[in-house]
Design an enzyme around this catalytic site. Structure first.
Site, PDB file in Angstrom:
ATOM      1  N   SER A   1       3.416  -1.805  10.454  1.00 48.79           N
ATOM      2  CA  SER A   1       5.173  -2.337  10.142  1.00 48.79           C
ATOM      3  C   SER A   1       5.914  -3.320  10.498  1.00 48.79           C
ATOM      4  CB  SER A   1       5.532  -1.482  11.695  1.00 48.79           C
ATOM      5  OG  SER A   1       5.315   0.172  12.085  1.00 48.79           O
TER       6      SER A   1
ATOM      7  N   GLU B   1      -4.977  -4.965  10.915  1.00 48.88           N
ATOM      8  CA  GLU B   1      -3.907  -4.139  10.526  1.00 48.88           C
ATOM      9  C   GLU B   1      -4.506  -3.164  12.198  1.00 48.88           C
ATOM     10  OE1 GLU B   1      -4.275  -1.484   7.786  1.00 48.88           O
ATOM     11  OE2 GLU B   1      -6.296  -0.626   8.054  1.00 48.88           O
TER      12      GLU B   1
ATOM     13  N   GLU C   1      -7.101   4.277   8.109  1.00 50.46           N
ATOM     14  CA  GLU C   1      -6.612   6.359   8.005  1.00 50.46           C
ATOM     15  C   GLU C   1      -7.941   6.561   6.848  1.00 50.46           C
ATOM     16  OE1 GLU C   1      -3.011   5.274   5.676  1.00 50.46           O
ATOM     17  OE2 GLU C   1      -2.403   4.980   6.830  1.00 50.46           O
TER      18      GLU C   1
ATOM     19  N   GLY D   1       3.029   2.523  11.347  1.00 53.45           N
ATOM     20  CA  GLY D   1       4.037   2.902  10.977  1.00 53.45           C
ATOM     21  C   GLY D   1       3.822   4.273  12.192  1.00 53.45           C
TER      22      GLY D   1
ATOM     23  N   LYS E   1       0.371   4.349  -0.174  1.00 58.44           N
ATOM     24  CA  LYS E   1      -0.555   5.517   0.324  1.00 58.44           C
ATOM     25  C   LYS E   1      -0.387   7.077  -1.180  1.00 58.44           C
ATOM     26  CE  LYS E   1      -0.342   3.675   4.765  1.00 58.44           C
ATOM     27  NZ  LYS E   1      -0.142   3.097   6.024  1.00 58.44           N
TER      28      LYS E   1
ATOM     29  N   HIS F   1      -9.160   0.924   5.274  1.00 59.19           N
ATOM     30  CA  HIS F   1      -8.110   1.144   5.999  1.00 59.19           C
ATOM     31  C   HIS F   1      -7.879   2.061   6.856  1.00 59.19           C
ATOM     32  CE1 HIS F   1      -4.052   2.389   6.345  1.00 59.19           C
ATOM     33  NE2 HIS F   1      -3.550   1.213   5.752  1.00 59.19           N
TER      34      HIS F   1
ATOM     35  N   ASN G   1       1.157  -1.284  -0.594  1.00 61.18           N
ATOM     36  CA  ASN G   1       0.079   0.194   0.248  1.00 61.18           C
ATOM     37  C   ASN G   1       1.046   1.197   0.034  1.00 61.18           C
ATOM     38  OD1 ASN G   1      -1.646   2.083   0.276  1.00 61.18           O
ATOM     39  ND2 ASN G   1      -2.331   1.087   2.770  1.00 61.18           N
TER      40      ASN G   1
END
Length: 251
Positions: free
Chosen positions: A212, A166, A96, A172, A11, A94, A9
């Site tokens: 990560s 996730e 985010e 991150g 992003k 996701h 991904n």
């Protein structure tokens, strides 16, 4: 046997030239092994990346999609647009999108149905915040997201759905769920799928770990029986590190 899937991904990163060069590197690294390899660049780079991986074993997907087929939806992208370019997958839900953009399970469910109807394979993301894990709410959160996002999705349709666990606290941040923590949630997700559908669906659905993932921890994560690959963020932005993760999945 579930075939491993390593998905990158990208992003909101990379210029067009950087994306094309990275795609070429991933294409060379993918080889003809026993691992499915996917890259998901930003929308504006999809066409260039698809051209760059032509002839390789690398599939390309979108990072999101809208559920309407067309219309006055400024800034959105339809399933037909993704399919027209040659996308095979799309990431949905996701963390985010859920926690920064504010997407609901209902909206994600609408997108998932649209993706399946268009022949795209959705990668449905679920995962808990740090405070939810610390309050021992991980499985309650994941079950709620799974149930809401998979509403009215049939057992037959699940053959084309990938799940990605996730933990938000590991995305991150440099923190990674230990293999034991990740395996525990993956096993619980499989149990939820068996209860919701049947054992055949549970045994067949690929469940990826995201958070990560890097070359240093990929082999230990991939060795877990219920982890079928990875949804990779930062480490997917360099062909050499992504290649090491692909190799770990195929070992």
């Amino acid at each position: 046997m579930r075939r491993p899937l390593i998905a990158g991904n990208w992003k909101m990163n990379l210029t067009r030239d950087e994306a094309v060069n990275l795609a070429r590197g991933v294409g060379a690294a993918a080889g003809d092994g026993e691992v499915d390899v996917l890259v998901c660049p930003t929308f504006v780079h999809l066409e260039g990346v698809i051209s760059a991986v032509e002839g390789s074993k690398v599939a390309v997907g979108g990072q999101d999609v809208y559920f309407e087929s067309n219309g006055a939806f400024t800034g959105e992208t339809s399933t037909a647009m993704l399919g027209d370019l040659g996308c095979q997958y799309v990431i949905l839900g996701h963390s985010e999108r859920r926690n920064v953009i504010g997407e609901s399970d209902k909206l994600i469910n609408q997108k998932l149905h649209a993706a399946l109807a268009a022949g795209l394979k959705p990668i449905l993301c679920v995962g808990e915040l740090l405070e939810q894990r610390e309050a021992n709410e991980t499985m309650a959160v994941v079950k709620s997201q799974l149930d809401g996002s998979l509403e009215n999705v049939t057992a037959e349709q699940m053959a084309n759905v990938v799940i990605a666990y996730e933990p938000v606290w590991a995305i991150g941040t440099g923190k990674t769920a230990s293999p034991e923590q990740a395996q525990e949630v993956h096993a619980d997700l499989r149990s939820l799928l068996a209860t919701r559908y049947n054992q055949e669906v549970s045994d067949g659905v690929r469940i990826l770990y995201g958070g990560s993932v890097k070359p240093a921890n990929a082999a230990d994560l991939m060795a877990c029986p219920d982890i079928d690959g990875a949804l990779v963020g930062g480490a997917a932005l360099k062909a050499d590190s992504f290649a090491e993760i692909i190799a770990a999945a195929g070992a």
